[in-house]
Scaffold this active site. Structure first.
Site, short mmCIF file in Angstrom:
data_model
loop_
_atom_site.label_atom_id
_atom_site.label_comp_id
_atom_site.label_asym_id
_atom_site.label_seq_id
_atom_site.Cartn_x
_atom_site.Cartn_y
_atom_site.Cartn_z
N SER A 119 52.28 45.60 34.11
CA SER A 119 51.40 44.91 35.06
C SER A 119 51.92 43.53 35.42
O SER A 119 51.51 42.97 36.43
CB SER A 119 50.02 44.69 34.42
OG SER A 119 49.45 45.90 34.02
N HIS A 140 54.33 50.51 39.56
CA HIS A 140 53.05 50.04 39.03
C HIS A 140 51.88 50.83 39.63
O HIS A 140 51.55 50.68 40.80
CB HIS A 140 52.90 48.53 39.34
CG HIS A 140 51.69 47.93 38.74
ND1 HIS A 140 50.88 47.03 39.41
CD2 HIS A 140 51.11 48.10 37.52
CE1 HIS A 140 49.89 46.67 38.62
NE2 HIS A 140 50.00 47.31 37.48
N GLU A 152 52.70 50.14 43.39
CA GLU A 152 53.62 49.07 43.78
C GLU A 152 55.02 49.43 43.27
O GLU A 152 55.18 49.80 42.10
CB GLU A 152 53.17 47.72 43.19
CG GLU A 152 51.87 47.21 43.80
CD GLU A 152 51.39 45.91 43.17
OE1 GLU A 152 51.06 44.99 43.92
OE2 GLU A 152 51.31 45.83 41.93
N ASN A 190 47.83 42.24 41.12
CA ASN A 190 47.35 41.48 39.95
C ASN A 190 47.46 39.97 40.15
O ASN A 190 46.74 39.20 39.52
CB ASN A 190 48.10 41.89 38.68
CG ASN A 190 47.58 43.21 38.13
OD1 ASN A 190 46.46 43.61 38.43
ND2 ASN A 190 48.39 43.88 37.33
#
Ligand code: CAA
Ligand code: NAD
Length: 282
Positions: A119, A140, A152, A190
């Site tokens: 992450s 991701h 991602e 994130n």
């Protein structure tokens, strides 16, 4: 590059979801956990999701059987030796990830691509810890993997064009919508989501409102599918804490600093839904 067999390291919240969508998309998929108990728990999560899907009329019995037929679980690294692509989804910790790559790498083929579902860790740093920095990248996924469309795709400084293209096309072959994200802590999503979640904890600690009211406020006032505390429990407070520390270490900005309450909840084992207790009890 043609991918036939996929390996997944870790069968926790994310690894189980990644293994499921890979097997459902027709790839022979081998998922590795550290012991039989955790492996059984992870495979059980996949079986339950598929059974619920059948009960809801969203998954056919045929598709469930094909998915489970493509899937195998293991506690060894040797079982991943024929994988063309391996996705790592173990705990958010640099040392544990690099130790795992060192154990896996001598067993897989030179052409095998290794992708991390991290992450927040630096993809270039993870790539540099391997002997295949050109065949390494970030992929991701989002939680819950079978339902969230986004992936991602992150290039390390060393990722080759072919590896990046293979990762992007692999995500598409799973029915996902890939976007290209930079190798910066938190990538795109994130980077924006984690400060919001941390701010919600700080606001709660400062008496902004009850957990329920803050959650209800963001859900009904902004149309978010989950309020911040429901989402924190869903993501895992340990994972959120590790991500916050990694982001804070790189940016040194207070908005990424883990709030004291988060640290204490992790220390107390209140890790969220997966532990039966986080901000809420399950
Ligand atoms: N099999 C197949 N389909 C299923 C299913 C199953 N077992 N369970 C649910 N579904 C389907 C439902 O049928 C429904 O489909 P339709 O929209 O076509 O009707 C859809 O999935 C949604 O399911 P539900 O209605 O049961 O559940 P919900 O509406 O409460 O949504 C949720 C659940 C998708 C998880 C939603 O609450 C949500 O989006 N939450 C936010 C999740 C989020 O923000 N994730 C990102 C976390 S951050 C991250 O992942 C990155 C990181 O690094 C930390
Ligand atoms: P989790 O705690 O649910 O699962 C991690 C699993 O990895 C555990 O079951 C653990 O036993 C296993 N594991 C540890 N070392 C291993 C090894 N050497 N080989 C095989 N398995 C090993 O964590 P998670 O939420 O699935 O997170 C995994 C990764 O995915 C982390 O890097 C996290 O940052 C990332 N991620 C998490 C989310 C989320 O919402 N939780 C979303 C996207 C990405």
């Amino acid at each position: 590059m043609q991918i036939k067999t996929v390996g997944v390291l870790g069968c926790g919240l994310m690894g189980s979801g990644i293994a499921q969508v890979s097997a459902a998309s027709g790839y022979k998929t081998v998922v590795r956990e550290v012991d039989e108990i955790l492996l059984k728990k992870g495979i059980g999560r996949i079986e339950k999701f598929l059974a619920d899907g059948v009960a809801k009329g969203k998954v056919t019995a045929d598709a469930r059987d094909r998915t489970l037929g493509n899937l195998s679980g293991t506690t060894t690294f040797e079982a991943l030796k024929d994988c063309d692509l391996v996705i790592e989804a173990i705990v958010e910790n640099l040392e544990q990830k690099t130790e795992t790559y060192a154990a896996l790498e001598p067993l897989v083929e030179p052409h095998t691509i290794l992708l991390s579902n991290t992450s927040s860790l630096c993809i270039t740093e993870l790539a540099a810890a391997t002997k295949r920095p050109d065949r390494f990248g970030g992929l991701h996924f989002f939680n819950p993997v079978p339902l969230m469309k986004l992936v991602e795709v992150i290039r390390a400084l060393t990722t080759s064009d072919e590896t990046y293209q293979t990762a992007f096309e692999f995500a598409q072959s799973l029915g996902k919508e890939p976007i290209t994200a930079p190798d910066r802590p938190g990538f795109i999503v994130n980077r924006l989501l984690v400060p919001y979640l941390l701010d919600a904890i700080r606001a709660y600690e400062n008496g902004l409102g009850t957990l329920e009211d803050i959650d209800k406020g963001m859900k009904l006032g902004c149309g978010y599918p989950m309020g911040p505390f429901t989402l924190l429990d869903f993501v895992g407070l340990d994972t959120t804490y590790y991500i916050a520390n990694i982001m804070f270490e790189e940016f040194r900005e207070p908005l990424y600093a883990p709030p004291p309450l988060l640290k204490r909840m992790v220390l107390a084992g209140r890790l969220g839904r997966k532990a039966g207790r986080g901000f809420y009890s399950y």
